[in-house]
Design a protein around this motif. Structure first.
Motif, PDB file in Angstrom:
ATOM      1  N   LEU A  21       0.832  -1.211   0.000  1.00 19.73           N
ATOM      2  CA  LEU A  21       0.000   0.000   0.000  1.00 19.73           C
ATOM      3  C   LEU A  21       0.865   1.258   0.000  1.00 19.73           C
ATOM      4  CD1 LEU A  21      -2.778  -1.094   2.520  1.00 19.73           C
ATOM      5  CD2 LEU A  21      -3.073  -0.662   0.066  1.00 19.73           C
ATOM      6  N   GLN A  25       1.049   4.039  -2.898  1.00 17.64           N
ATOM      7  CA  GLN A  25       0.788   5.433  -2.551  1.00 17.64           C
ATOM      8  C   GLN A  25       1.834   6.355  -3.167  1.00 17.64           C
ATOM      9  OE1 GLN A  25      -1.939   6.678  -0.921  1.00 17.64           O
ATOM     10  NE2 GLN A  25      -1.098   8.669  -1.499  1.00 17.64           N
ATOM     11  N   LYS A  30      -4.360   4.214  -4.781  1.00 18.01           N
ATOM     12  CA  LYS A  30      -4.916   3.611  -3.578  1.00 18.01           C
ATOM     13  C   LYS A  30      -5.541   2.263  -3.925  1.00 18.01           C
ATOM     14  CE  LYS A  30      -5.909   8.080  -1.403  1.00 18.01           C
ATOM     15  NZ  LYS A  30      -6.968   8.949  -0.810  1.00 18.01           N
TER      16      LYS A  30
END
Length: 220
Positions: A21, A25, A30
């Motif tokens: 994640l 990012q 996302k």
């Protein structure tokens, strides 16, 4: 009560999800707007993952993984037991948390083109472990990342996850060299694949296609 297989996925998420994640990012992506695409190159023994936001057209390179082993030779898979890794245009069909090789992603071989050409075989996966008979094996650590990322994309709405499998890096010069050392049938098939490979390398967008019996036709 969670099964051993459930725990295997839970542990993979615990080890990999946070970092994935964070890395997404950095690309301003996302989980809820993630789409992914796989490219495998057999001669280079490499599996690449490309990512984009749902609203974007172009993919961006995200990660590469080396095959942990390799079976067969360059050329398409044509029959059950030939140990060949398929070549062509496929999709992820399902996630398998009960794989003999830690975790795995099912690939829809034989696709419509393969079936029209009477190619046979089954149970082709991207999986962990250090063994392979016609599958793409990338080891346990790598498959955990790939599995978690694929589940993330599926759970957030990506129904079709492309898996484009090429025999070699099909740039024009390399492709010309390879055509000189293969048979006519394989050369014809590789010409079709080379168009797709070169288009994606130039545009970072997969070339749309459809299966027409024993042929593959590109859509403009």
């Amino acid at each position: 009560m969670e099964s051993i297989d459930d725990n295997r996925v839970v542990e993979a998420k615990r080890r990999k999800e946070k970092n994935l994640l964070a890395e997404l990012q950095q690309l301003d992506i996302k989980a809820d707007n993630l789409e992914i695409l796989f490219i495998a190159v057999k001669e280079a023994k490499i599996l690449e993952i490309y990512v984009k936001r749902k609203t974007q057209k172009q993919f961006r390179w995200f990660k590469s993984y080396l095959f942990s082993t390799f079976s067969g030779v360059l050329g398409p898979k044509k029959q059950e037991g030939d140990k060949q890794i398929p070549e062509g245009f496929y999709q992820i069909t399902h996630l398998n948390p009960k794989s003999k090789y830690h975790l795995s992603l099912g690939i829809n071989y034989p696709n419509a083109y393969d079936q029209a050409n009477a190619f046979t075989g089954s149970a082709i996966y991207i999986h962990g472990g250090m063994e392979s008979v016609g599958c793409i094996a990338i080891g346990d650590d790598a498959i955990e990342e790939v599995y978690v990322l694929t589940e993330m994309a599926q759970q957030n709405g990506q129904k079709d996850i492309p898996v484009l499998i090429y025999p070699y890096t099909m740039h024009a010069e390399k492709h010309k060299e390879m055509l000189e050392i293969t048979d006519e049938s394989t050369a014809h098939f590789w010409n079709i694949l080379a168009t797709s490979y070169q288009y994606f390398q130039e545009n970072k967008v997969p070339l749309s296609y459809e299966f027409k019996g024993k042929q593959i036709e590109y859509l403009t």
